[in-house]
Enzyme design. Structure first.
Site, PDB file in Angstrom:
ATOM      1  CG  HIS A 112       3.266   3.306   1.567  1.00  0.00           C
ATOM      2  ND1 HIS A 112       2.657   3.746   2.518  1.00  0.00           N
ATOM      3  CD2 HIS A 112       3.000   3.211   0.182  1.00  0.00           C
ATOM      4  CE1 HIS A 112       1.499   4.364   1.532  1.00  0.00           C
ATOM      5  NE2 HIS A 112       2.043   3.520   0.395  1.00  0.00           N
ATOM      6  CG  HIS A 186      -0.772   0.400  -0.286  1.00  0.00           C
ATOM      7  ND1 HIS A 186      -1.158  -0.191  -1.764  1.00  0.00           N
ATOM      8  CD2 HIS A 186      -0.212   1.361   0.514  1.00  0.00           C
ATOM      9  CE1 HIS A 186      -0.689   1.885  -2.128  1.00  0.00           C
ATOM     10  NE2 HIS A 186      -0.664   2.208  -1.581  1.00  0.00           N
ATOM     11  CD  GLU A 320      -2.625   4.013   0.308  1.00  0.00           C
ATOM     12  OE1 GLU A 320      -1.525   4.692   1.291  1.00  0.00           O
ATOM     13  OE2 GLU A 320      -3.629   4.280  -0.144  1.00  0.00           O
TER      14      GLU A 320
HETATM   15  C1  GLA Z   1       0.232   5.179  -2.097  1.00  0.00           C
HETATM   16  C2  GLA Z   1       0.674   6.820  -2.274  1.00  0.00           C
HETATM   17  C3  GLA Z   1       1.098   6.539  -3.966  1.00  0.00           C
HETATM   18  C4  GLA Z   1       1.767   5.822  -4.361  1.00  0.00           C
HETATM   19  C5  GLA Z   1       1.167   4.580  -4.573  1.00  0.00           C
HETATM   20  C6  GLA Z   1       2.072   3.291  -4.201  1.00  0.00           C
HETATM   21  O1  GLA Z   1      -1.099   5.199  -1.795  1.00  0.00           O
HETATM   22  O2  GLA Z   1       0.263   7.963  -2.191  1.00  0.00           O
HETATM   23  O3  GLA Z   1       1.363   7.749  -4.515  1.00  0.00           O
HETATM   24  O4  GLA Z   1       3.182   5.161  -4.159  1.00  0.00           O
HETATM   25  O5  GLA Z   1       1.207   4.240  -2.700  1.00  0.00           O
HETATM   26  O6  GLA Z   1       2.177   2.772  -5.922  1.00  0.00           O
END
Ligand code: GLA
Length: 363
Positions: A112, A186, A320
């Site tokens: 991210h 997110h 997402e």
């Molecule tokens: C994303 C990832 C997850 C986790 C979340 C945040 O969606 O795919 O594995 O890291 O973000 O907690």
């Protein structure tokens, strides 16, 4: 609905970042009474208020009442994620004959956008109103070398709250050197406004998903959902099969997988989520090729959110919209390279309504 109701826009101080930068909270409201709050810290969507089947307005997003909650560290609640949403294996990729090393913040991998991704940036914000509704235009210049990425990336994200109870997000970016981009949001949804999301039904317009290894890095193959608990091509409860003895679910601790959307799609419909107890329906439309379904598996009851709510495991789910994880290292995946002179441009729409079943909503 109030016949005189108008689209409105409000702004107030939300607090200061640790470096003393003042950030704002913007409230967008449409003539239907839907309200969305967004802060220019991380471009975070703080709340989404929509009616339930009894006309009662409630918040369907996980998050915090104040800026402090977001500053303390949180799993990307409501945030814009970039430059690269999802994981890049070992925080490395090659482009134009050069290897780039990114910040690693998820064991040995990059997740991210790194240590200070777009979710922690202060964006320049400009409210606007248009024929469709009210919105907020956010701008951020991610400088050459930030978190290890090449090129100055000029990013614009436009949030619009339409009169059809849609929250539309338009992402755009340009660069002055070849780079990689994969922007997403997110937000964690809970259409009941409380409890877990295990009873929510989901429909995902995807025949395939991206299987991952133990570090949640793609194996490079695409796998059919058919005959597996990954299959949401017909409506299924999120919690119906989440604990089955299926390797991919064990690895993710639940759903934490990228679904490859079928194409072409009518109006780009990607996902429907329905909560029978509230009657709220969420429809997701996107121009992106995939969507990561994450069912809040890492929430563990340590975060105290809005109104003192404790966020337990699976209190929210994320959709997402994105390109596949680790695409910079996977030549067979759709490319994520942005070159100077090109424009990155994607659109995702979250549409809210009330229905008696998941088959309701847009036709
Ligand atoms: C994303 C990832 C997850 C986790 C979340 C945040 O969606 O795919 O594995 O890291 O973000 O907690």
């Amino acid at each position: 609905m109030n016949a005189d109701a108008k689209d409105t826009f409000k702004q107030k101080a939300f607090g200061k970042t640790p470096d003393g930068i003042a950030v704002q909270l913007y409230t967008l409201r449409n003539s239907q009474g839907m309200e969305v709050k967004i802060t220019n810290y991380g471009g975070i969507v703080v709340s989404v208020l929509v009616p339930d089947k009894n006309g009662k307005i409630g918040d369907v997003l996980l998050g915090f009442d104040g800026l402090d909650g977001y500053l303390k560290g949180n799993p990307y609640f409501g945030a814009i994620v970039g430059r690269y949403g999802n994981r890049i294996a070992k925080g490395r990729f090659a482009l134009g004959g050069k290897t780039y090393t990114l910040a690693t913040n998820n064991n040995e991998n990059h997740l991210h956008g790194g240590l200070k991704g777009f979710d922690k940036a202060v964006w320049k914000a400009e409210p606007f109103s248009s024929v469709e509704g009210v919105g907020l235009k956010l701008h951020y210049l991610s400088t050459d070398g930030e978190e290890g990425y090449p090129g100055n990336l000029d990013v614009t994200v436009i949030y619009t709250l339409t009169r059809h109870n849609e929250l539309r997000i338009e992402y755009a970016a340009t660069t002055d050197k070849p780079t990689v981009v994969n922007l997403t949001n997110h937000s964690y949804f809970n259409l009941a406004g409380k409890g877990t999301i295990l009873e929510h039904e989901l429909l995902i317009n995807a025949d395939k998903f991206v299987p991952v290894d133990k570090g949640l890095i793609p194996t490079g193959q695409l796998q059919s959902v058919k005959g597996t608990p990954m299959d949401f091509t017909t409506p299924e409860k999120i919690g119906g099969r989440i604990s089955q003895d299926f390797e991919q679910l064990k690895i993710g601790g639940g759903y934490d997988h990228c679904y490859v959307l079928n194409g072409p799609r009518i109006h780009n419909l990607a996902v429907k989520a329905f909560c029978a107890s509230s009657g709220r329906l969420l429809e997701l439309f996107t121009t992106e090729p995939a969507v990561q379904l994450y069912t809040g598996n890492f929430l563990d009851g340590t975060l105290e959110g809005k109104g003192g709510q404790i966020y337990q495991k699976r209190s929210g789910f994320c959709l997402e919209t994105e390109h596949y994880p680790d695409s910079p290292n996977q030549p067979a995946f759709p490319p994520v390279i942005l070159n100077p002179g090109q424009k990155y441009s994607t659109t995702t729409v979250y549409k809210f309504s009330v229905a008696s079943s998941i088959s309701g909503g847009s036709k």
